[in-house]
Design a protein around this motif. Structure first.
Motif, PDB file in Angstrom:
ATOM      1  N   ASP A 159       0.849  -1.189   0.000  1.00 18.72           N
ATOM      2  CA  ASP A 159       0.000   0.000   0.000  1.00 18.72           C
ATOM      3  C   ASP A 159       0.886   1.241   0.000  1.00 18.72           C
ATOM      4  OD1 ASP A 159      -2.041   1.845   0.272  1.00 18.72           O
ATOM      5  OD2 ASP A 159      -2.177   1.585   2.462  1.00 18.72           O
ATOM      6  N   VAL A 160       1.577   1.461  -1.119  1.00 18.39           N
ATOM      7  CA  VAL A 160       2.474   2.604  -1.223  1.00 18.39           C
ATOM      8  C   VAL A 160       2.240   3.333  -2.540  1.00 18.39           C
ATOM      9  CG1 VAL A 160       4.299   1.658   0.247  1.00 18.39           C
ATOM     10  CG2 VAL A 160       4.330   1.169  -2.228  1.00 18.39           C
ATOM     11  N   CYS A 161       2.513   4.617  -2.509  1.00 17.62           N
ATOM     12  CA  CYS A 161       2.666   5.414  -3.724  1.00 17.62           C
ATOM     13  C   CYS A 161       4.117   5.225  -4.173  1.00 17.62           C
ATOM     14  CB  CYS A 161       2.362   6.869  -3.382  1.00 17.62           C
ATOM     15  SG  CYS A 161       2.865   8.090  -4.592  1.00 17.62           S
ATOM     16  N   ILE A 162       4.357   5.238  -5.479  1.00 15.23           N
ATOM     17  CA  ILE A 162       5.700   4.984  -6.000  1.00 15.23           C
ATOM     18  C   ILE A 162       6.142   6.149  -6.883  1.00 15.23           C
ATOM     19  CG2 ILE A 162       7.172   3.385  -7.284  1.00 15.23           C
ATOM     20  CD1 ILE A 162       5.126   1.179  -6.718  1.00 15.23           C
ATOM     21  N   HIS A 163       7.345   6.659  -6.615  1.00 12.95           N
ATOM     22  CA  HIS A 163       7.971   7.663  -7.463  1.00 12.95           C
ATOM     23  C   HIS A 163       9.063   6.993  -8.284  1.00 12.95           C
ATOM     24  CE1 HIS A 163       7.169  11.467  -4.764  1.00 12.95           C
ATOM     25  NE2 HIS A 163       6.143  10.623  -4.740  1.00 12.95           N
ATOM     26  N   VAL A 164       9.157   7.361  -9.545  1.00 14.93           N
ATOM     27  CA  VAL A 164      10.255   6.923 -10.405  1.00 14.93           C
ATOM     28  C   VAL A 164      10.887   8.180 -11.002  1.00 14.93           C
ATOM     29  CG1 VAL A 164      10.946   5.519 -12.378  1.00 14.93           C
ATOM     30  CG2 VAL A 164       9.018   4.786 -10.947  1.00 14.93           C
ATOM     31  N   TRP A 212       7.955  10.652 -12.175  1.00 13.32           N
ATOM     32  CA  TRP A 212       6.753   9.913 -12.529  1.00 13.32           C
ATOM     33  C   TRP A 212       6.180   9.280 -11.266  1.00 13.32           C
ATOM     34  CZ3 TRP A 212       4.929  10.010 -17.500  1.00 13.32           C
ATOM     35  CH2 TRP A 212       5.805  10.480 -18.487  1.00 13.32           C
ATOM     36  N   ILE A 213       4.859   9.439 -11.060  1.00 11.25           N
ATOM     37  CA  ILE A 213       4.257   8.959  -9.819  1.00 11.25           C
ATOM     38  C   ILE A 213       3.090   8.024 -10.119  1.00 11.25           C
ATOM     39  CG2 ILE A 213       3.121   9.600  -7.661  1.00 11.25           C
ATOM     40  CD1 ILE A 213       4.677  12.108  -7.573  1.00 11.25           C
ATOM     41  N   LEU A 258      11.349   5.408  -5.319  1.00 13.58           N
ATOM     42  CA  LEU A 258      11.033   5.465  -3.888  1.00 13.58           C
ATOM     43  C   LEU A 258       9.580   5.106  -3.632  1.00 13.58           C
ATOM     44  CD1 LEU A 258       9.369   8.319  -3.214  1.00 13.58           C
ATOM     45  CD2 LEU A 258      11.647   9.294  -3.494  1.00 13.58           C
ATOM     46  N   TYR A 259       9.346   4.595  -2.425  1.00 15.96           N
ATOM     47  CA  TYR A 259       8.002   4.283  -1.949  1.00 15.96           C
ATOM     48  C   TYR A 259       7.572   5.369  -0.975  1.00 15.96           C
ATOM     49  CZ  TYR A 259       9.009  -0.608  -3.393  1.00 15.96           C
ATOM     50  OH  TYR A 259       9.345  -1.760  -4.078  1.00 15.96           O
ATOM     51  N   VAL A 260       6.275   5.662  -0.985  1.00 16.33           N
ATOM     52  CA  VAL A 260       5.729   6.695  -0.104  1.00 16.33           C
ATOM     53  C   VAL A 260       4.682   6.099   0.820  1.00 16.33           C
ATOM     54  CG1 VAL A 260       4.709   9.002   0.010  1.00 16.33           C
ATOM     55  CG2 VAL A 260       5.948   8.290  -2.062  1.00 16.33           C
ATOM     56  N   HIS A 261       4.866   6.303   2.107  1.00 16.36           N
ATOM     57  CA  HIS A 261       3.836   5.983   3.105  1.00 16.36           C
ATOM     58  C   HIS A 261       4.148   6.815   4.339  1.00 16.36           C
ATOM     59  CE1 HIS A 261       1.047   3.755   5.659  1.00 16.36           C
ATOM     60  NE2 HIS A 261       0.589   3.190   4.544  1.00 16.36           N
ATOM     61  N   THR A 262       3.131   7.307   5.014  1.00 16.30           N
ATOM     62  CA  THR A 262       3.367   8.187   6.157  1.00 16.30           C
ATOM     63  C   THR A 262       3.582   7.427   7.463  1.00 16.30           C
ATOM     64  OG1 THR A 262       0.967   8.439   6.418  1.00 16.30           O
ATOM     65  CG2 THR A 262       2.124  10.133   5.145  1.00 16.30           C
ATOM     66  N   ASN A 263       3.515   6.096   7.420  1.00 13.49           N
ATOM     67  CA  ASN A 263       3.789   5.272   8.600  1.00 13.49           C
ATOM     68  C   ASN A 263       5.193   4.705   8.465  1.00 13.49           C
ATOM     69  OD1 ASN A 263       4.030   3.076  10.432  1.00 13.49           O
ATOM     70  ND2 ASN A 263       1.792   2.895  10.546  1.00 13.49           N
ATOM     71  N   ARG A 264       6.126   5.223   9.251  1.00 13.28           N
ATOM     72  CA  ARG A 264       7.526   4.792   9.144  1.00 13.28           C
ATOM     73  C   ARG A 264       7.686   3.313   9.496  1.00 13.28           C
ATOM     74  NH1 ARG A 264      12.837   6.856   9.455  1.00 13.28           N
ATOM     75  NH2 ARG A 264      14.176   5.027   9.323  1.00 13.28           N
ATOM     76  N   ASN A 307      10.410  11.485   6.646  1.00 13.27           N
ATOM     77  CA  ASN A 307       9.497  10.648   7.434  1.00 13.27           C
ATOM     78  C   ASN A 307       8.334  10.113   6.613  1.00 13.27           C
ATOM     79  OD1 ASN A 307      10.978  10.991   9.878  1.00 13.27           O
ATOM     80  ND2 ASN A 307      10.078  13.021  10.091  1.00 13.27           N
ATOM     81  N   ARG A 308       8.575   9.932   5.286  1.00 15.16           N
ATOM     82  CA  ARG A 308       7.520   9.399   4.435  1.00 15.16           C
ATOM     83  C   ARG A 308       8.065   8.632   3.231  1.00 15.16           C
ATOM     84  NH1 ARG A 308       4.025  13.426   4.046  1.00 15.16           N
ATOM     85  NH2 ARG A 308       2.897  12.741   2.182  1.00 15.16           N
ATOM     86  N   TYR A 309       9.379   8.685   3.006  1.00 16.42           N
ATOM     87  CA  TYR A 309       9.963   8.097   1.810  1.00 16.42           C
ATOM     88  C   TYR A 309      10.958   6.986   2.153  1.00 16.42           C
ATOM     89  CZ  TYR A 309       8.157  12.257  -0.569  1.00 16.42           C
ATOM     90  OH  TYR A 309       7.355  13.255  -1.064  1.00 16.42           O
ATOM     91  N   LEU A 310      10.819   5.860   1.446  1.00 13.14           N
ATOM     92  CA  LEU A 310      11.804   4.792   1.451  1.00 13.14           C
ATOM     93  C   LEU A 310      12.441   4.813   0.060  1.00 13.14           C
ATOM     94  CD1 LEU A 310      13.174   2.228   2.575  1.00 13.14           C
ATOM     95  CD2 LEU A 310      11.133   0.933   1.891  1.00 13.14           C
ATOM     96  N   GLU A 311      13.727   5.140  -0.004  1.00 12.51           N
ATOM     97  CA  GLU A 311      14.368   5.460  -1.276  1.00 12.51           C
ATOM     98  C   GLU A 311      15.374   4.392  -1.692  1.00 12.51           C
ATOM     99  OE1 GLU A 311      15.369   9.416  -2.090  1.00 12.51           O
ATOM    100  OE2 GLU A 311      14.222  10.275  -0.428  1.00 12.51           O
ATOM    101  N   PHE A 312      15.423   4.140  -3.001  1.00 16.19           N
ATOM    102  CA  PHE A 312      16.321   3.129  -3.552  1.00 16.19           C
ATOM    103  C   PHE A 312      17.179   3.758  -4.653  1.00 16.19           C
ATOM    104  CE2 PHE A 312      12.314   1.155  -2.271  1.00 16.19           C
ATOM    105  CZ  PHE A 312      12.741   0.164  -1.393  1.00 16.19           C
ATOM    106  N   ASN A 313      18.494   3.770  -4.422  1.00 14.09           N
ATOM    107  CA  ASN A 313      19.464   4.218  -5.411  1.00 14.09           C
ATOM    108  C   ASN A 313      20.380   3.064  -5.793  1.00 14.09           C
ATOM    109  OD1 ASN A 313      18.897   7.034  -3.928  1.00 14.09           O
ATOM    110  ND2 ASN A 313      19.879   7.513  -5.883  1.00 14.09           N
TER     111      ASN A 313
END
Length: 269
Positions: A103-108, A115-116, A153-159, A183-189
């Motif tokens: 249950d995440v929003c995804i940014h590319v 792109w979201i 990156l994934y977006v969710h407001t629950n860390r 406090n809302r992004y899990l990022e992948f590089n």
């Protein structure tokens, strides 16, 4: 000469997404004495042109920006790309496909577009005034196959939820650089791409030794540069679990002219 690398959101920028007058004046004074001030952000360099203009560094020659969590380093004049490390398409697609299960929003991120997928109202509000983006509803990234991909990156407001996702992705994250921000992004590089390694690259490029480098931030995507710098600093609103990893915690938050405090105490004193 000192090299000051500053995170933007929740560090240099106030909650209203502007740079305070005291911070602007302190940056001006530091630069007037020959020091380098570098914005170091998880966002793309195109999205921070307003901030660069506020601090008098937009399109400035021999001034630099670290963006995409270290994926790109640009000279501000013409946004000239001097260093780039992106994600291979296959890795980006794997991260995207795994994200569909949560249950995440995804940014590319590409070099010029965010792109979201599955954006929600709270994320729209958070991004308003920060950066432009384009929505998409395709369930794969084939439409970006020929584009240079920077990060996902994934977006969710629950860390805690993001922490659980990271643990469940352990089978693929060994070949990635993983960090948290805002406090809302899990990022992948790409593996090895982070603000710390970008700071090292830029320091070598400019001939500024490690002991003359200062880094300041508030969250875990800033930790690599805080640890890489000769002096690693957290603003007062740094996430609690990271404060012990900083050399200094400022008395001021991002809404209390924290960067002016840093410059007055450690650069101009």
């Amino acid at each position: 000469m000192k090299l000051i690398a500053s995170d933007l959101d929740e560090t240099l920028l106030s909650t209203d997404r502007t740079v305070s007058e005291k911070n602007r004046e302190a940056i001006r004074r530091a630069r007037a004495r020959g020091n380098k001030f570098v914005c170091a952000t998880g966002r793309g360099y195109e999205s921070i042109q307003g901030t660069l203009e506020e601090i008098g560094m937009k399109d400035a020659a021999n001034e630099y920006t670290i963006s995409f969590n270290g994926g790109a380093i640009t000279e501000n004049a013409g946004n000239r790309l001097i260093h780039f490390e992106g994600l291979p398409f296959e890795q980006a697609e794997t991260i995207f496909q795994r994200g569909l299960k949560y249950d995440v929003c995804i940014h590319v991120y590409t070099l010029d577009t965010v792109w979201i997928y599955r954006i929600f109202d709270g994320e729209r509000q958070y991004l308003d005034g920060r950066m432009a983006f384009r929505e998409f509803d395709a369930e794969n990234l084939d439409f970006l196959k020929e584009e240079p991909l920077v990060k996902v990156l994934y977006v969710h407001t629950n860390r805690d939820y993001l922490n659980r996702i990271e643990a469940e992705l352990a089978d693929i994250t060994g070949d990635l650089d993983v960090s948290y921000s805002s406090n809302r992004y899990l990022e992948f590089n790409k593996k090895g791409v982070n603000k710390g390694n970008a700071l090292k690259f830029l320091g070598d490029y400019l001939g500024i030794p490690h002991e003359n480098q200062i880094a300041v931030g508030d969250n875990f995507n800033d930790l690599s540069m805080i640890e890489a710098a000769g002096l690693g600093i957290g603003v007062q609103n740094t996430v609690q679990s990271m404060k012990g990893k900083c050399d200094v915690i400022l008395k001021s938050t991002n809404d209390e002219d924290a960067i002016a405090e840093l410059i007055d105490r450690f650069v101009l004193s």
